[in-house]
Enzyme design. Structure first.
Site, mmCIF file in Angstrom:
data_model
loop_
_atom_site.group_PDB
_atom_site.id
_atom_site.type_symbol
_atom_site.label_atom_id
_atom_site.label_comp_id
_atom_site.label_asym_id
_atom_site.label_seq_id
_atom_site.Cartn_x
_atom_site.Cartn_y
_atom_site.Cartn_z
ATOM 1 C CB SER A 1 -0.892 -0.013 1.252
ATOM 2 O OG SER A 1 -1.184 1.353 1.566
ATOM 3 C CG HIS B 1 -3.796 -1.958 -1.322
ATOM 4 N ND1 HIS B 1 -5.081 -2.778 -1.458
ATOM 5 C CD2 HIS B 1 -4.154 -1.116 -0.391
ATOM 6 C CE1 HIS B 1 -5.831 -2.683 -0.643
ATOM 7 N NE2 HIS B 1 -5.322 -1.308 -0.011
ATOM 8 C CG ASP C 1 -4.852 2.191 0.866
ATOM 9 O OD1 ASP C 1 -5.791 1.205 0.891
ATOM 10 O OD2 ASP C 1 -3.947 1.877 1.018
ATOM 11 C CG MET D 1 -9.210 6.476 2.477
ATOM 12 S SD MET D 1 -8.260 6.683 3.703
ATOM 13 C CE MET D 1 -7.132 5.340 3.830
ATOM 14 C CG HIS E 1 -9.009 -0.626 0.046
ATOM 15 N ND1 HIS E 1 -8.295 -0.800 1.285
ATOM 16 C CD2 HIS E 1 -10.500 -0.902 0.370
ATOM 17 C CE1 HIS E 1 -9.037 -0.807 2.172
ATOM 18 N NE2 HIS E 1 -10.254 -1.038 1.762
ATOM 19 C CG MET F 1 -11.305 2.301 2.234
ATOM 20 S SD MET F 1 -9.679 2.593 3.173
ATOM 21 C CE MET F 1 -8.584 2.694 1.860
ATOM 22 C CG MET G 1 -10.854 -3.604 5.664
ATOM 23 S SD MET G 1 -9.315 -3.082 4.670
ATOM 24 C CE MET G 1 -8.779 -1.940 5.886
ATOM 25 C CG ASP H 1 -5.607 -2.907 3.539
ATOM 26 O OD1 ASP H 1 -4.257 -2.736 3.983
ATOM 27 O OD2 ASP H 1 -6.209 -2.351 2.901
HETATM 28 O O1 LIG Z 1 -6.475 0.719 3.654
HETATM 29 C C1 LIG Z 1 -5.614 1.012 4.429
HETATM 30 C C2 LIG Z 1 -6.012 1.740 5.449
HETATM 31 O O2 LIG Z 1 -7.441 1.977 5.672
HETATM 32 C C3 LIG Z 1 -4.258 0.547 4.221
HETATM 33 O O3 LIG Z 1 -4.109 -0.220 2.896
HETATM 34 C C4 LIG Z 1 -3.417 -0.137 5.349
HETATM 35 O O4 LIG Z 1 -3.770 0.505 6.343
HETATM 36 C C5 LIG Z 1 -2.184 -0.326 4.913
HETATM 37 O O5 LIG Z 1 -1.017 0.413 5.720
HETATM 38 P P1 LIG Z 1 -0.425 -0.220 6.996
HETATM 39 O O6 LIG Z 1 0.189 -1.610 6.476
HETATM 40 O O7 LIG Z 1 0.502 0.546 7.497
HETATM 41 O O8 LIG Z 1 -1.590 -0.735 7.838
HETATM 42 FE FE LIG Z 2 -6.199 -0.534 1.868
#
Ligand SMILES: O=C(CO)[C@H](O)[C@H](O)COP(=O)(O)O
Ligand SMILES: [Fe+2]
Length: 221
Positions: free
Chosen positions: A10, A35, A37, A39, A69, A71, A140, A174
């Site tokens: 990510s 990946h 993210d 948001m 991803h 969100m 998650m 994740d």
């Molecule tokens: O979707 C996510 C947060 O909502 C990220 O993909 C995830 O948190 C990855 O970061 P880390 O490995 O530092 O937790």
């Molecule tokens: Fe994510």
């Protein structure tokens, strides 16, 4: 077909002003996919980037497999722009969606694979009716919204249940996943591993990516 171990860093906590170089470095160090993210500040209390950024990244990185991803409160809204931006796997949260089958079909029709994501508070059994249409299920292991949070080991029964009932399903985890927590994920049956902070911040990214993949591989039948 048996599932394979895949590591998808990510880029959430990477230097986003330098996204293409950061992403290329991860790929050069052995990442299987990226990946990304997305948001919207409504579904989660944080804001990142949208399809223009993904499209710019795709212009620089032509062949890598991109997962977004999503969100976001209304994943339907971003299907076409993300397909146009060159996304391969469109993973959206089922929680705000009324008709998951319809949205999944739209994702498929736009040429992307379908990923269904669940927050920690969502029962995995809620997904059962949609699994015939899903390419990937994302469990998650933190509350979505921020990188660098602590891994929730109590999500592993969801992964275990999926693997026991769907041996050929791609199961992704994740949130807080890294060398310290990968055994737990792999033992439960996860094969697609998202890792942000643990990989991006590593002094030797290739070593961490290899370690994650080797652990997952050792648990695959
Ligand atoms: O979707 C996510 C947060 O909502 C990220 O993909 C995830 O948190 C990855 O970061 P880390 O490995 O530092 O937790
Ligand atoms: Fe994510």
């Amino acid at each position: 077909m048996p599932v394979q171990a895949k590591i998808g860093p990510s880029i959430l906590n990477a230097d986003l002003s330098n996204l293409a170089a950061e992403s290329q470095k991860l790929l050069d160090n052995g990442a299987d996919y990226l990946h990304l993210d997305v948001m919207d500040g409504t579904f989660v209390p944080n804001l990142t980037f949208g399809h223009p950024m993904v499209k710019s990244l795709r212009n620089k990185i032509k062949t890598a497999f991109f997962e977004t991803h999503m969100m976001v409160q209304n994943p339907e809204q971003w299907i076409e722009p993300m397909a146009d931006a060159g996304v391969n796997l469109y993973t959206f949260h089922v929680e705000p969606v009324q008709d998951v089958v319809r949205v999944s079909r739209q994702v498929q029709e736009s040429g992307m694979k379908v990923g269904l994501a669940i927050k920690p508070g969502t029962e995995v059994q809620d997904l059962e009716k949609y699994l015939s249409i899903a390419d990937v299920v994302l469990v998650m292991t933190v509350e979505p919204g921020f990188g660098g949070q602590s891994f929730m080991a109590d999500m592993m029964p969801k992964v275990k249940w999926l693997r026991e009932n769907y041996p050929n399903l791609d199961i992704e985890v994740d949130g807080g996943v890294g060398p310290k927590t990968i055994h737990c994920c792999a033992e439960a049956g996860a094969n697609m591993i998202v890792s942000g902070t643990a990989v991006v911040g590593a002094s030797d990214q290739s070593q961490v990516i290899k370690e994650l993949r080797d652990v997952v591989h050792s648990y695959l039948k």
